[in-house]
Design an enzyme around this catalytic site. Structure first.
Site, PDB file in Angstrom:
ATOM      1  N   GLN A  51      47.147   3.439  32.758  1.00  0.00           N
ATOM      2  CA  GLN A  51      48.530   2.952  32.617  1.00  0.00           C
ATOM      3  C   GLN A  51      49.482   4.028  32.097  1.00  0.00           C
ATOM      4  OE1 GLN A  51      47.203  -0.881  30.482  1.00  0.00           O
ATOM      5  NE2 GLN A  51      49.101  -1.468  31.481  1.00  0.00           N
ATOM      6  N   LEU A  91      51.773  -4.735  30.546  1.00  0.00           N
ATOM      7  CA  LEU A  91      52.861  -3.777  30.338  1.00  0.00           C
ATOM      8  C   LEU A  91      53.218  -3.052  31.642  1.00  0.00           C
ATOM      9  CD1 LEU A  91      51.876  -2.225  26.877  1.00  0.00           C
ATOM     10  CD2 LEU A  91      53.694  -3.890  27.340  1.00  0.00           C
ATOM     11  N   GLU A 133      41.765  -5.291  30.490  1.00  0.00           N
ATOM     12  CA  GLU A 133      41.808  -3.820  30.398  1.00  0.00           C
ATOM     13  C   GLU A 133      40.698  -3.186  31.233  1.00  0.00           C
ATOM     14  OE1 GLU A 133      44.460  -2.686  29.322  1.00  0.00           O
ATOM     15  OE2 GLU A 133      45.073  -4.552  28.362  1.00  0.00           O
TER      16      GLU A 133
HETATM   17 NI    NI Z   1      47.457  -4.661  31.891  1.00  0.00          NI
END
Ligand code: NI
Length: 153
Positions: A51, A91, A133
């Protein structure tokens, strides 16, 4: 420590499979510190290395249970049990939420930031977060798994 830019879901890197970390060196330590800072700054409960643009098998979490931040390097699922459904966001997928089915309990093995093997027994929200995750490490986003409606705001 430094804040890193979080990639959003139009970025193809998020669809790639992250690579194992073969050496937990200074670069990885710096990455871990930056990821934790970036997660907190953005009020997230978890963040995977991809990310922030680094295709390595690593994620951090803090679900405010007093035991965080959790750091898992090269995580693998050892066992899982039961199911739960809860609303998730990400996010990297701003402004969207949806229900996802996850195991109620899941056991991971991984390395900690010193390179030592650890086991994480997660249940409830921690299990949800860890599985979310973990999916990032294989190029999967929660939006791939949403059952029912994807909520936009
Ligand atoms: Ni995520």
């Amino acid at each position: 420590m430094a804040l890193r830019t979080i990639l959003t879901d139009e970025d193809e890197l998020l669809r790639k499979v992250s690579r194992e970390i073969t050496q937990v060196d200074d670069r990885i330590q710096e990455l871990i510190d930056d990821m934790i800072e970036t997660m907190y700054e953005n009020h997230g409960i978890g963040l995977a290395a991809v990310q922030v643009g680094v295709l390595r098998r690593l994620f951090v979490m803090d679900i405010q249970d007093g035991n965080g931040p959790y750091i898992l390097i090269n995580p693998q699922i050892v066992s899982q049990k039961g199911t739960q459904v809860g609303q998730e966001g990400c996010l990297s997928v701003p402004g969207r939420w949806g229900d996802v089915e996850r195991p109620e309990k899941v056991v991971f093995k991984a390395l900690d930031r010193t390179g030592k093997p650890i086991k994480l027994k997660a249940e409830g929200l921690l299990a949800v977060c860890a599985c979310h995750e973990f999916d990032h490490l294989n190029g999967t986003l929660f939006t791939d798994k949403v059952t029912g409606e994807l909520i936009r705001s």
